[in-house]
Design an enzyme around this catalytic site. Structure first.
Site, PDB file in Angstrom:
ATOM      1  N   TRP A  33      -8.439  -8.564  -9.954  1.00 10.76           N
ATOM      2  CA  TRP A  33      -9.189  -7.435 -10.504  1.00 10.76           C
ATOM      3  C   TRP A  33      -8.714  -7.141 -11.937  1.00 10.76           C
ATOM      4  O   TRP A  33      -7.567  -7.422 -12.285  1.00 10.76           O
ATOM      5  CB  TRP A  33      -9.052  -6.180  -9.624  1.00 10.76           C
ATOM      6  CG  TRP A  33      -7.641  -5.670  -9.475  1.00 10.76           C
ATOM      7  CD1 TRP A  33      -6.752  -5.994  -8.485  1.00 10.76           C
ATOM      8  CD2 TRP A  33      -6.943  -4.757 -10.342  1.00 10.76           C
ATOM      9  NE1 TRP A  33      -5.563  -5.350  -8.681  1.00 10.76           N
ATOM     10  CE2 TRP A  33      -5.642  -4.578  -9.811  1.00 10.76           C
ATOM     11  CE3 TRP A  33      -7.278  -4.070 -11.501  1.00 10.76           C
ATOM     12  CZ2 TRP A  33      -4.678  -3.749 -10.396  1.00 10.76           C
ATOM     13  CZ3 TRP A  33      -6.327  -3.240 -12.096  1.00 10.76           C
ATOM     14  CH2 TRP A  33      -5.047  -3.084 -11.546  1.00 10.76           C
ATOM     15  N   GLU A  76       4.597   2.049 -16.406  1.00  6.46           N
ATOM     16  CA  GLU A  76       3.865   0.773 -16.386  1.00  6.46           C
ATOM     17  C   GLU A  76       3.589   0.278 -17.808  1.00  6.46           C
ATOM     18  O   GLU A  76       3.663  -0.919 -18.080  1.00  6.46           O
ATOM     19  CB  GLU A  76       2.532   0.931 -15.635  1.00  6.46           C
ATOM     20  CG  GLU A  76       2.677   1.205 -14.147  1.00  6.46           C
ATOM     21  CD  GLU A  76       3.092  -0.027 -13.340  1.00  6.46           C
ATOM     22  OE1 GLU A  76       3.155  -1.129 -13.902  1.00  6.46           O
ATOM     23  OE2 GLU A  76       3.376   0.135 -12.137  1.00  6.46           O
ATOM     24  N   GLU A 111       1.329  -7.377 -14.383  1.00  9.73           N
ATOM     25  CA  GLU A 111       1.799  -5.999 -14.507  1.00  9.73           C
ATOM     26  C   GLU A 111       1.085  -5.247 -15.636  1.00  9.73           C
ATOM     27  O   GLU A 111       0.807  -4.057 -15.520  1.00  9.73           O
ATOM     28  CB  GLU A 111       3.305  -5.990 -14.787  1.00  9.73           C
ATOM     29  CG  GLU A 111       4.152  -6.258 -13.567  1.00  9.73           C
ATOM     30  CD  GLU A 111       4.193  -5.065 -12.625  1.00  9.73           C
ATOM     31  OE1 GLU A 111       3.753  -3.970 -13.020  1.00  9.73           O
ATOM     32  OE2 GLU A 111       4.641  -5.237 -11.492  1.00  9.73           O
ATOM     33  N   HIS A 114      -1.672  -2.783 -15.015  1.00  6.17           N
ATOM     34  CA  HIS A 114      -1.428  -1.478 -14.379  1.00  6.17           C
ATOM     35  C   HIS A 114      -1.426  -0.348 -15.397  1.00  6.17           C
ATOM     36  O   HIS A 114      -2.115   0.666 -15.240  1.00  6.17           O
ATOM     37  CB  HIS A 114      -0.094  -1.490 -13.597  1.00  6.17           C
ATOM     38  CG  HIS A 114      -0.048  -2.535 -12.529  1.00  6.17           C
ATOM     39  ND1 HIS A 114       1.111  -2.912 -11.913  1.00  6.17           N
ATOM     40  CD2 HIS A 114      -1.037  -3.294 -11.981  1.00  6.17           C
ATOM     41  CE1 HIS A 114       0.851  -3.855 -11.018  1.00  6.17           C
ATOM     42  NE2 HIS A 114      -0.437  -4.099 -11.048  1.00  6.17           N
ATOM     43  N   GLU A 164      10.082  -3.037  -7.450  1.00  4.42           N
ATOM     44  CA  GLU A 164       8.698  -3.338  -7.056  1.00  4.42           C
ATOM     45  C   GLU A 164       8.364  -2.605  -5.753  1.00  4.42           C
ATOM     46  O   GLU A 164       7.246  -2.145  -5.568  1.00  4.42           O
ATOM     47  CB  GLU A 164       8.501  -4.851  -6.862  1.00  4.42           C
ATOM     48  CG  GLU A 164       8.641  -5.672  -8.122  1.00  4.42           C
ATOM     49  CD  GLU A 164       7.470  -5.532  -9.081  1.00  4.42           C
ATOM     50  OE1 GLU A 164       6.570  -4.714  -8.863  1.00  4.42           O
ATOM     51  OE2 GLU A 164       7.478  -6.259 -10.088  1.00  4.42           O
ATOM     52  N   THR A 167       7.784   1.080  -6.747  1.00  2.00           N
ATOM     53  CA  THR A 167       6.486   1.335  -7.385  1.00  2.00           C
ATOM     54  C   THR A 167       5.353   1.185  -6.367  1.00  2.00           C
ATOM     55  O   THR A 167       4.360   1.906  -6.441  1.00  2.00           O
ATOM     56  CB  THR A 167       6.224   0.401  -8.594  1.00  2.00           C
ATOM     57  OG1 THR A 167       6.538  -0.938  -8.226  1.00  2.00           O
ATOM     58  CG2 THR A 167       7.031   0.800  -9.805  1.00  2.00           C
ATOM     59  N   ASP A 196      -0.711  -5.001  -5.694  1.00  2.00           N
ATOM     60  CA  ASP A 196      -0.016  -5.938  -6.611  1.00  2.00           C
ATOM     61  C   ASP A 196       1.488  -5.786  -6.471  1.00  2.00           C
ATOM     62  O   ASP A 196       2.228  -6.769  -6.378  1.00  2.00           O
ATOM     63  CB  ASP A 196      -0.358  -5.625  -8.085  1.00  2.00           C
ATOM     64  CG  ASP A 196      -1.712  -6.165  -8.522  1.00  2.00           C
ATOM     65  OD1 ASP A 196      -2.435  -6.727  -7.686  1.00  2.00           O
ATOM     66  OD2 ASP A 196      -2.043  -6.007  -9.723  1.00  2.00           O
ATOM     67  N   GLU A 197       1.939  -4.535  -6.473  1.00  2.00           N
ATOM     68  CA  GLU A 197       3.391  -4.281  -6.408  1.00  2.00           C
ATOM     69  C   GLU A 197       3.967  -4.842  -5.102  1.00  2.00           C
ATOM     70  O   GLU A 197       5.085  -5.351  -5.088  1.00  2.00           O
ATOM     71  CB  GLU A 197       3.712  -2.778  -6.493  1.00  2.00           C
ATOM     72  CG  GLU A 197       3.083  -2.024  -7.658  1.00  2.00           C
ATOM     73  CD  GLU A 197       3.599  -2.415  -9.031  1.00  2.00           C
ATOM     74  OE1 GLU A 197       4.220  -3.476  -9.176  1.00  2.00           O
ATOM     75  OE2 GLU A 197       3.359  -1.644  -9.984  1.00  2.00           O
ATOM     76  N   HIS A 200       4.493  -8.470  -5.549  1.00  2.00           N
ATOM     77  CA  HIS A 200       5.643  -8.712  -6.433  1.00  2.00           C
ATOM     78  C   HIS A 200       6.966  -8.458  -5.693  1.00  2.00           C
ATOM     79  O   HIS A 200       7.933  -9.198  -5.867  1.00  2.00           O
ATOM     80  CB  HIS A 200       5.579  -7.810  -7.671  1.00  2.00           C
ATOM     81  CG  HIS A 200       4.361  -8.041  -8.515  1.00  2.00           C
ATOM     82  ND1 HIS A 200       3.942  -7.161  -9.479  1.00  2.00           N
ATOM     83  CD2 HIS A 200       3.473  -9.066  -8.534  1.00  2.00           C
ATOM     84  CE1 HIS A 200       2.846  -7.638 -10.053  1.00  2.00           C
ATOM     85  NE2 HIS A 200       2.537  -8.784  -9.490  1.00  2.00           N
TER      86      HIS A 200
HETATM   87 FE   LIG Z   1       5.628  -4.069 -10.469  1.00  2.00          FE
HETATM   88 FE   LIG Z   2       3.245  -2.257 -12.037  1.00  2.00          FE
END
Ligand SMILES: [Fe+2]
Ligand SMILES: [Fe+2]
Length: 325
Positions: A33, A76, A111, A114, A164, A167, A196-197, A200
């Site tokens: 995305w 971020e 990242e 974000h 990570e 977050t 996403d986090e 990660h």
């Molecule tokens: Fe992250």
């Molecule tokens: Fe992030």
């Protein structure tokens, strides 16, 4: 198990697997995305309705939650500066077009979306003094940071595993609170960032797990060292106009605690999660020093719990220059 390896050699052993890490833990650029997928299109006829909806929800958002969202955005936004740090870590060679340097670039590139998304959203909210937010961001990048990791890859991977996960929790909670208030757009944004986090976090936890197989004693000692120092958040040097370095951090952290987006209990829970994930209790073949570190780590959640149970968060709200009065 290998004997007496230096960090560089261990990173070299793992480096052979970086392309599989990229495949497993990151998403191809064409498929992932982008911020504009989540934001209203200014050329669309619906734009003014979307904007009105965003601004109405922003006005109604509780103050603590709103400043937490802004602080998360700033954190971020400053993240790509962490890339320049990681590039200097032992065993990572910036000049390489393969291996660890590739991982650092690809992770940073994910990242970067974000901060980009949250910044644009906040701009549309009409409740944010964007100039002040931009000043805090510039200061945060300008002031630099000391995360206690030095250039040690083991400590850096402990840090990123922790961070990570933190977050992920924080974005997920903002998303849940937004959803409860009917703010579907913000809930979706926070949801995709949190996802996403989570990927990660999985990646960095996996790197540490791999190092534990190769160099368990040194890895556990590095983990202990990071926990003794206490993991500081990347925004701990945060300030706003007219303040000294780091002066804003506690106010931001208190706001996040009050709205239950990120709390002292979360810190303990993340530690427990890492201890479980890496099966620290059951790591065998350790040196005497590493056994002591293992013992310290296993007792730490209980000790922190006692301290956290005694701490209360101040009720008083601080007036952030980020929010329009
Ligand atoms: Fe992250
Ligand atoms: Fe992030």
């Amino acid at each position: 198990m290998y004997q007496n390896l230096v960090r560089k050699e261990v990173m070299g052993i793992l480096e052979k697997e970086v392309s599989s890490f990229l495949e497993k833990f990151l998403t191809p650029i064409e498929k992932i995305w982008q911020p504009s997928d989540m934001l209203p299109d200014p050329s669309s006829a619906d734009f003014k309705y979307d904007l009105e909806e965003i601004q109405t929800f922003a006005r109604e958002m509780p103050y603590d939650l709103f400043v937490t969202l802004i602080g998360d955005c700033i954190t971020e936004e400053a993240l790509p500066s962490y890339e320049s740090w990681l590039m200097g870590v032992e065993g990572i060679n910036q000049e390489e077009k393969v291996g660890w340097a590739n991982w650092v670039r690809a992770w940073t590139a994910e990242e970067n979306r974000h901060g980009d998304l949250l910044n644009k959203y906040l701009y549309l909210c009409g409740r944010v003094n964007m100039r002040e937010v931009e000043i805090t961001t510039q200061y945060l990048i300008n002031d630099g940071f000391d995360l206690g990791t030095s250039m040690d890859p083991y400590k850096n991977f402990v840090y990123t595993s922790f961070q990570e996960t933190a977050t992920n929790i924080s974005h997920r909670r903002v998303g849940t609170l937004a959803k409860q208030s009917g703010n579907g757009k913000l809930a979706k944004m926070c949801g995709v960032i949190a996802a996403d986090e989570a990927r990660h976090a999985k990646a960095y936890k996996h790197f540490v797990a791999k190092i534990l197989e190769i160099d368990p004693s040194e890895m556990i000692i590095a983990f202990e060292d990071m926990m003794r120092k206490k993991i500081v958040m990347p925004a701990h040097m945060m300030r706003q106009s007219g303040q000294k370095v780091g002066e804003l951090w506690e106010h931001f952290s208190d706001a996040a605690q009050r709205c239950m987006v990120y709390t002292g209990q979360d810190y303990i829970n993340i530690l427990k999660d890492l201890l479980d994930e890496w099966k620290i209790e059951h790591v065998k073949g350790l040196t005497e020093k590493a056994e002591k570190a293992q013992e310290y780590l296993m007792k730490l959640p209980g000790r922190l719990q006692k301290i956290t149970d005694r701490i209360s968060t101040p009720d008083q709200q601080f007036q952030f220059s980020w929010v329009k009065s």
